[in-house]
Scaffold this motif. Structure first.
Motif, PDB file in Angstrom:
ATOM      1  N   LEU A 123       0.749  -1.208  -0.120  1.00 44.33           N
ATOM      2  CA  LEU A 123      -0.004   0.123  -0.071  1.00 44.33           C
ATOM      3  C   LEU A 123       0.964   1.297   0.097  1.00 44.33           C
ATOM      4  CD1 LEU A 123      -2.834   0.824   0.010  1.00 44.33           C
ATOM      5  CD2 LEU A 123      -2.908   0.752   2.513  1.00 44.33           C
ATOM      6  N   ASN A 124       1.961   1.345   0.859  1.00 46.04           N
ATOM      7  CA  ASN A 124       2.812   2.234   0.689  1.00 46.04           C
ATOM      8  C   ASN A 124       3.461   2.617  -0.717  1.00 46.04           C
ATOM      9  OD1 ASN A 124       4.542   4.311   2.052  1.00 46.04           O
ATOM     10  ND2 ASN A 124       6.148   2.885   1.943  1.00 46.04           N
ATOM     11  N   HIS A 125       3.865   1.501  -1.366  1.00 43.39           N
ATOM     12  CA  HIS A 125       4.428   1.419  -2.491  1.00 43.39           C
ATOM     13  C   HIS A 125       3.413   2.119  -3.574  1.00 43.39           C
ATOM     14  CE1 HIS A 125       6.535   0.459  -6.509  1.00 43.39           C
ATOM     15  NE2 HIS A 125       5.324  -0.190  -6.818  1.00 43.39           N
ATOM     16  N   LYS A 126       2.034   1.723  -3.645  1.00 40.31           N
ATOM     17  CA  LYS A 126       1.294   2.120  -4.504  1.00 40.31           C
ATOM     18  C   LYS A 126       0.836   3.801  -4.183  1.00 40.31           C
ATOM     19  CE  LYS A 126      -2.923   0.684  -6.951  1.00 40.31           C
ATOM     20  NZ  LYS A 126      -4.054  -0.287  -6.975  1.00 40.31           N
ATOM     21  N   ASN A 127       0.674   4.015  -3.021  1.00 39.87           N
ATOM     22  CA  ASN A 127       0.418   5.437  -2.528  1.00 39.87           C
ATOM     23  C   ASN A 127       1.270   6.373  -3.010  1.00 39.87           C
ATOM     24  OD1 ASN A 127      -1.994   4.833  -1.198  1.00 39.87           O
ATOM     25  ND2 ASN A 127      -0.911   4.777   0.865  1.00 39.87           N
ATOM     26  N   ARG A 128       2.750   5.952  -3.178  1.00 36.88           N
ATOM     27  CA  ARG A 128       3.746   6.564  -3.761  1.00 36.88           C
ATOM     28  C   ARG A 128       4.039   6.998  -5.302  1.00 36.88           C
ATOM     29  NH1 ARG A 128       8.406   5.062  -2.838  1.00 36.88           N
ATOM     30  NH2 ARG A 128       8.030   3.074  -2.023  1.00 36.88           N
ATOM     31  N   THR A 129       3.750   5.659  -5.947  1.00 37.64           N
ATOM     32  CA  THR A 129       4.123   5.347  -7.283  1.00 37.64           C
ATOM     33  C   THR A 129       2.710   5.462  -8.114  1.00 37.64           C
ATOM     34  OG1 THR A 129       3.975   2.962  -7.276  1.00 37.64           O
ATOM     35  CG2 THR A 129       5.878   4.141  -6.761  1.00 37.64           C
ATOM     36  N   GLY A 130       1.588   5.098  -7.509  1.00 38.11           N
ATOM     37  CA  GLY A 130       0.290   4.897  -8.197  1.00 38.11           C
ATOM     38  C   GLY A 130       0.102   3.798  -8.985  1.00 38.11           C
ATOM     39  N   ARG A 131       1.100   2.664  -8.803  1.00 36.32           N
ATOM     40  CA  ARG A 131       0.832   1.356  -9.478  1.00 36.32           C
ATOM     41  C   ARG A 131       1.157   0.231  -8.585  1.00 36.32           C
ATOM     42  NH1 ARG A 131       5.885  -0.292 -11.223  1.00 36.32           N
ATOM     43  NH2 ARG A 131       7.607   1.406 -11.088  1.00 36.32           N
ATOM     44  N   ASP A 132       0.828  -0.785  -9.032  1.00 38.53           N
ATOM     45  CA  ASP A 132       1.066  -2.176  -8.255  1.00 38.53           C
ATOM     46  C   ASP A 132       2.327  -2.489  -8.337  1.00 38.53           C
ATOM     47  OD1 ASP A 132      -1.570  -2.448  -7.094  1.00 38.53           O
ATOM     48  OD2 ASP A 132      -1.955  -3.355  -8.935  1.00 38.53           O
ATOM     49  N   SER A 133       3.261  -3.508  -7.707  1.00 39.87           N
ATOM     50  CA  SER A 133       4.394  -3.709  -7.883  1.00 39.87           C
ATOM     51  C   SER A 133       4.504  -4.770  -8.880  1.00 39.87           C
ATOM     52  CB  SER A 133       4.979  -4.490  -6.477  1.00 39.87           C
ATOM     53  OG  SER A 133       4.880  -3.684  -5.183  1.00 39.87           O
ATOM     54  N   ASP A 134       5.732  -4.721  -9.411  1.00 39.66           N
ATOM     55  CA  ASP A 134       6.009  -5.510 -10.614  1.00 39.66           C
ATOM     56  C   ASP A 134       6.329  -6.947 -10.187  1.00 39.66           C
ATOM     57  OD1 ASP A 134       6.001  -3.511 -12.760  1.00 39.66           O
ATOM     58  OD2 ASP A 134       7.702  -2.820 -12.410  1.00 39.66           O
ATOM     59  N   ILE A 135       7.026  -7.320  -9.359  1.00 43.99           N
ATOM     60  CA  ILE A 135       7.307  -8.436  -8.611  1.00 43.99           C
ATOM     61  C   ILE A 135       7.553  -8.646  -7.068  1.00 43.99           C
ATOM     62  CG2 ILE A 135       9.693  -8.052  -9.080  1.00 43.99           C
ATOM     63  CD1 ILE A 135      10.229 -10.922  -9.897  1.00 43.99           C
ATOM     64  N   TYR A 136       6.861  -9.689  -6.800  1.00 45.92           N
ATOM     65  CA  TYR A 136       7.441  -9.907  -5.240  1.00 45.92           C
ATOM     66  C   TYR A 136       8.194 -11.227  -5.415  1.00 45.92           C
ATOM     67  CZ  TYR A 136       4.186  -7.461  -2.261  1.00 45.92           C
ATOM     68  OH  TYR A 136       3.456  -6.312  -1.667  1.00 45.92           O
ATOM     69  N   LEU A 137       9.450 -11.040  -4.576  1.00 49.74           N
ATOM     70  CA  LEU A 137      10.316 -12.003  -4.430  1.00 49.74           C
ATOM     71  C   LEU A 137      10.758 -12.379  -3.224  1.00 49.74           C
ATOM     72  CD1 LEU A 137      12.869 -13.544  -6.098  1.00 49.74           C
ATOM     73  CD2 LEU A 137      14.256 -11.556  -5.792  1.00 49.74           C
ATOM     74  N   GLU A 138      10.783 -13.594  -3.059  1.00 52.37           N
ATOM     75  CA  GLU A 138      11.241 -14.089  -1.608  1.00 52.37           C
ATOM     76  C   GLU A 138      11.165 -15.700  -1.871  1.00 52.37           C
ATOM     77  OE1 GLU A 138      11.889 -14.730   1.249  1.00 52.37           O
ATOM     78  OE2 GLU A 138      12.020 -12.426   2.196  1.00 52.37           O
ATOM     79  N   GLY A 139      11.829 -16.306  -0.763  1.00 51.93           N
ATOM     80  CA  GLY A 139      11.797 -17.868  -0.533  1.00 51.93           C
ATOM     81  C   GLY A 139      10.385 -18.581  -0.791  1.00 51.93           C
ATOM     82  N   SER A 140      10.533 -19.825  -0.787  1.00 52.70           N
ATOM     83  CA  SER A 140       9.387 -20.607  -1.183  1.00 52.70           C
ATOM     84  C   SER A 140       8.430 -20.717   0.231  1.00 52.70           C
ATOM     85  CB  SER A 140       9.596 -21.698  -1.686  1.00 52.70           C
ATOM     86  OG  SER A 140      10.697 -22.584  -0.666  1.00 52.70           O
ATOM     87  N   ASP A 141       9.123 -20.531   1.406  1.00 51.97           N
ATOM     88  CA  ASP A 141       8.167 -20.640   2.629  1.00 51.97           C
ATOM     89  C   ASP A 141       7.147 -19.446   2.699  1.00 51.97           C
ATOM     90  OD1 ASP A 141      10.389 -18.736   2.916  1.00 51.97           O
ATOM     91  OD2 ASP A 141      10.468 -19.028   4.894  1.00 51.97           O
ATOM     92  N   GLN A 142       7.160 -18.324   1.745  1.00 46.73           N
ATOM     93  CA  GLN A 142       6.503 -17.212   2.005  1.00 46.73           C
ATOM     94  C   GLN A 142       5.250 -17.520   1.209  1.00 46.73           C
ATOM     95  OE1 GLN A 142       6.889 -14.646   3.873  1.00 46.73           O
ATOM     96  NE2 GLN A 142       9.019 -15.706   4.643  1.00 46.73           N
ATOM     97  N   HIS A 143       4.966 -18.660   0.426  1.00 49.83           N
ATOM     98  CA  HIS A 143       3.740 -19.035  -0.261  1.00 49.83           C
ATOM     99  C   HIS A 143       2.557 -18.932   0.846  1.00 49.83           C
ATOM    100  CE1 HIS A 143       4.983 -19.786  -4.150  1.00 49.83           C
ATOM    101  NE2 HIS A 143       5.954 -20.590  -3.527  1.00 49.83           N
ATOM    102  N   ARG A 144       2.803 -19.334   2.199  1.00 43.98           N
ATOM    103  CA  ARG A 144       1.771 -19.281   3.125  1.00 43.98           C
ATOM    104  C   ARG A 144       2.083 -18.025   3.836  1.00 43.98           C
ATOM    105  NH1 ARG A 144       4.416 -21.552   7.755  1.00 43.98           N
ATOM    106  NH2 ARG A 144       6.126 -22.710   7.258  1.00 43.98           N
ATOM    107  N   GLY A 145       2.988 -17.142   3.858  1.00 45.95           N
ATOM    108  CA  GLY A 145       3.481 -15.999   4.509  1.00 45.95           C
ATOM    109  C   GLY A 145       3.321 -14.661   3.957  1.00 45.95           C
TER     110      GLY A 145
END
Length: 452
Positions: free
Chosen positions: A31-53
């Motif tokens: 939400l902070n990113h969208k308020n500043r840029t007006g658009r959604d994030s291009d990509i979310y990058l994290e480890g496989s454990d974050q599927h449920r996180g």
């Protein structure tokens, strides 16, 4: 905290302790990113454990507030493990080191100072000397010794090698990391860098290129390069870095072993502006630019170094990262791919029989020999393949003293190897014009020497 308010500029800030829930807080970060840029994030990058996180909490909160996901793409990766699949977590490394230290202190005297204020790298050296003949101790020691910290790799080899390792493994699963993997990566990098160096040396040569068309042989190689290049572009767009890196590596390995080995003959022995030399130089230039660009995301320092040493591009961008990918998809020719494949298979067959003749001492070496080659009917009927053997090309391609192409109605390639009577003393390839002369020079070399 060394931060300031974006609205008023005040630096009078303090850390807040008003946390509702860590997953809710992190799930709102979009939400902070969208308020500043007006658009959604291009990509979310994290480890496989974050599927449920994080991925899950972000998706739930965004769906509730705006009815869509907060990201365009999600990219997940596995975790770094050793060759036995054990994780390289901080707790695991500490556990291994404690096991080693306890064993040493229980079985050897005067070792207390070894583990006081010593870096892990220092311990490795001492422990190896200490435990060479003690098998149980050595097995425990190797658990710690086999680990090479990323900082150590960067300090001793450079960050490019670490990037090579990342690009060479499949990040969608757990990533194996050990000395043996790093040693393999070193060889990968050497091959890429050495091939780039040779391509640079050839490409930067100043020759007359006006109205010069590529010879068939060069156009076949260039078509193969463009095919790999287009595939690598697709790999990069889908974050398939391993496929891009390994495809580029294989192409450069094959290029070095086949094409660049062949062209050395006329690059070193033809006259400066001969048709063959100029065609080869133009081909090498295009290949160099293509793979400097496509490997830039993986090897940024190496690619930038190569780009800065390219002299044949007028008004080129200051950085390879300011250049754009070329589009060759409409130029690709499947027929050329088939011809080039058949040519390499023919070469492999010829070299196999020549090697056997050398081992049997029927010929002196793999260059000073005469090869009688019978092609199957299928290849004889392939127009472009036949053209290759009608352009005084075959001797140079096969790196042999002489190639005799004979008619055949067989379905298989037939090869016979005989010793040559004499060889040119300058290029070590062609047949001397005058076997009686003091200097036995072939026709090609005689013309080149007269033009000097």
């Amino acid at each position: 905290f060394n931060v300031s308010c974006e609205s008023c500029g005040s630096t009078n800030t303090e850390k807040t302790k008003h946390i509702v829930d860590v997953w809710f807080e992190s799930g709102c970060s979009w939400l902070n990113h969208k308020n500043r840029t007006g658009r959604d994030s291009d990509i979310y990058l994290e480890g496989s454990d974050q599927h449920r996180g994080w991925f899950n909490s972000s998706l739930l909160i965004s769906s509730a507030l705006q009815g869509t996901a907060p990201y365009k793409t999600v990219l997940t990766h596995g975790f770094v493990v050793d060759e036995e699949g054990r994780p390289y977590s901080k707790s695991e490394l500490q556990k291994r080191q404690q096991e080693l230290e306890s064993f040493i202190q229980e079985n050897y005297k005067n070792t207390e100072k070894l583990f006081q204020n010593s870096a892990l790298a220092t311990k490795k050296v001492v422990v190896l000397e200490l435990l060479q003949k003690n098998k149980p101790a050595k097995e425990i020691a190797e658990k710690v010794i086999d680990y090479v910290s990323p900082e150590e790799v960067v300090e001793t080899l450079g960050s490019e090698f670490l990037r090579c390792w990342v690009a060479s493994v499949d990040y969608s699963t757990d990533l194996p990391y050990s000395k043996s993997y790093l040693n393999q990566v070193v060889e990968y990098y050497k091959k890429i860098r050495n091939t780039f160096r040779y391509l640079l040396a050839v490409s930067n040569e100043k020759v007359e290129v006006e109205n010069q068309e590529l010879r068939l042989f060069d156009s076949l190689v260039l078509n193969d390069a463009k095919t790999v290049y287009e595939t690598c572009k697709q790999d990069l767009s889908s974050f398939n870095f391993r496929s891009c890196f390994m495809s580029s590596l294989k192409f450069l390995q094959d290029l070095s072993a086949d094409y660049l080995e062949v062209v050395k003959d006329w690059m070193y022995n033809d006259s400066k502006n001969s048709e063959r030399r100029v065609s080869t130089i133009l081909t090498c230039r295009q290949i160099l630019v293509m793979f400097t660009k496509v490997l830039a995301p993986v090897l940024p320092f190496t690619s930038e170094d190569v780009w800065n040493h390219i002299e044949f591009i007028g008004n080129k961008p200051k950085s390879v990262f300011e250049s754009r990918f070329d589009n060759f998809s409409e130029e690709l020719c499947s027929e050329n791919q088939e011809v080039y494949k058949n040519l390499k298979e023919t070469l492999k067959k010829v070299n196999f029989y020549v090697s056997e003749a050398v081992e049997a001492k029927q010929v002196v070496n793999n260059k000073e020999c005469v090869v009688e080659l019978k092609l199957p009917l299928l290849l004889q009927k392939q127009e472009k393949f036949a053209r290759l053997f009608s352009e005084e090309f075959e001797t140079s391609w096969f790196l042999k003293n002489e190639i005799a192409l004979l008619n055949s109605d067989s379905e298989e390639i037939s090869v016979k190897v005989k010793p040559s009577k004499a060889v040119c003393e300058r290029c070590l390839r062609g047949q001397p014009e005058n076997h009686e002369a003091e200097n036995k020079i072939c026709k090609r070399c005689n013309l080149v020497l007269k033009g000097l």
